[in-house]
Every structure is written in structure tokens, then in C-alpha cells.
Write a protein that holds these residues in place. Structure first.
Motif, PDB file in Angstrom:
ATOM      1  N   ASN A   2       0.827  -1.207   0.000  1.00  0.00           N
ATOM      2  CA  ASN A   2       0.000   0.000   0.000  1.00  0.00           C
ATOM      3  C   ASN A   2       0.866   1.263   0.000  1.00  0.00           C
ATOM      4  O   ASN A   2       2.092   1.201   0.084  1.00  0.00           O
ATOM      5  N   THR A   3       0.214   2.416  -0.117  1.00  0.00           N
ATOM      6  CA  THR A   3       0.936   3.685  -0.251  1.00  0.00           C
ATOM      7  C   THR A   3       1.781   3.996   0.982  1.00  0.00           C
ATOM      8  O   THR A   3       2.899   4.512   0.838  1.00  0.00           O
ATOM      9  N   GLU A  57       2.445  10.371  -2.216  1.00  0.00           N
ATOM     10  CA  GLU A  57       1.202   9.632  -2.032  1.00  0.00           C
ATOM     11  C   GLU A  57       0.222   9.923  -3.166  1.00  0.00           C
ATOM     12  O   GLU A  57      -0.438   9.008  -3.678  1.00  0.00           O
ATOM     13  N   LYS A  61      -1.126   7.042  -5.780  1.00  0.00           N
ATOM     14  CA  LYS A  61      -2.564   6.795  -5.949  1.00  0.00           C
ATOM     15  C   LYS A  61      -2.952   6.870  -7.432  1.00  0.00           C
ATOM     16  O   LYS A  61      -3.753   6.077  -7.922  1.00  0.00           O
ATOM     17  N   ARG A  62      -2.375   7.845  -8.170  1.00  0.00           N
ATOM     18  CA  ARG A  62      -2.666   7.958  -9.601  1.00  0.00           C
ATOM     19  C   ARG A  62      -2.118   6.782 -10.379  1.00  0.00           C
ATOM     20  O   ARG A  62      -2.642   6.444 -11.440  1.00  0.00           O
ATOM     21  N   ARG A  66      -2.883   0.859  -4.025  1.00  0.00           N
ATOM     22  CA  ARG A  66      -4.014   0.997  -3.097  1.00  0.00           C
ATOM     23  C   ARG A  66      -3.604   1.793  -1.858  1.00  0.00           C
ATOM     24  O   ARG A  66      -2.459   1.711  -1.412  1.00  0.00           O
ATOM     25  N   PRO A  67      -4.526   2.587  -1.346  1.00  0.00           N
ATOM     26  CA  PRO A  67      -4.235   3.419  -0.163  1.00  0.00           C
ATOM     27  C   PRO A  67      -3.947   2.575   1.070  1.00  0.00           C
ATOM     28  O   PRO A  67      -4.365   1.417   1.161  1.00  0.00           O
TER      29      PRO A  67
END
Length: 69
Positions: A2-3, A57, A61-62, A66-67
Motif C-alpha cells: 500500500n501507499t 502519495e 494513488k494515480r 491501493r491506499p
């Protein structure tokens, strides 16, 4: 991944690389000016803890990562 984990990974890698390039005792030493990059990464981490704004971040995301939780 994840991020949150990727941000920590990028920050850690950038700090280690800039220290290796900026500390005179390092075999990879180029110039002390790389220590400014270390300070920039540290400052960005500090300000993002207060403002919740992190450019990396937004980029991740772009790109479809996944967050975090």
C-alpha cells in the motif's frame, strides 16, 4: 503493497542514498550538497505528519497503488 509502506520505502532509500553520496567518509562520496536532499526528505516527512499532504502519495494513488489503512 500500500501507499504507506511505499512512502516509507522511498523515504528510507532516498535518505540512505543521499547520506552515502554526501558523507565524506563514504566510499560513494560525491559532494556534501547531497545532505541537503536528506534534509528535504526529512522536512517533507515532518510536514506531511502535520498537514496530511504528501506529493508521493498523490503520485502513487494515480499509478493505482491501493491506499494504506
Amino acid at each position: 503493497m500500500n501507499t504507506n509502506r511505499m512512502i516509507r520505502m522511498f523515504a528510507g532509500a532516498f535518505i540512505l542514498v543521499s547520506l552515502a553520496l554526501g558523507v565524506p567518509e563514504s566510499p560513494f562520496f560525491v559532494t556534501k550538497n547531497f545532505l541537503w536532499f536528506t534534509a528535504f526528505v526529512g522536512f517533507n516527512l515532518l510536514q506531511s505528519s502535520f498537514t496530511q499532504f504528501c506529493p508521493l502519495e498523490m503520485i502513487l494513488k494515480r499509478l493505482g497503488v491501493r491506499p494504506g489503512c
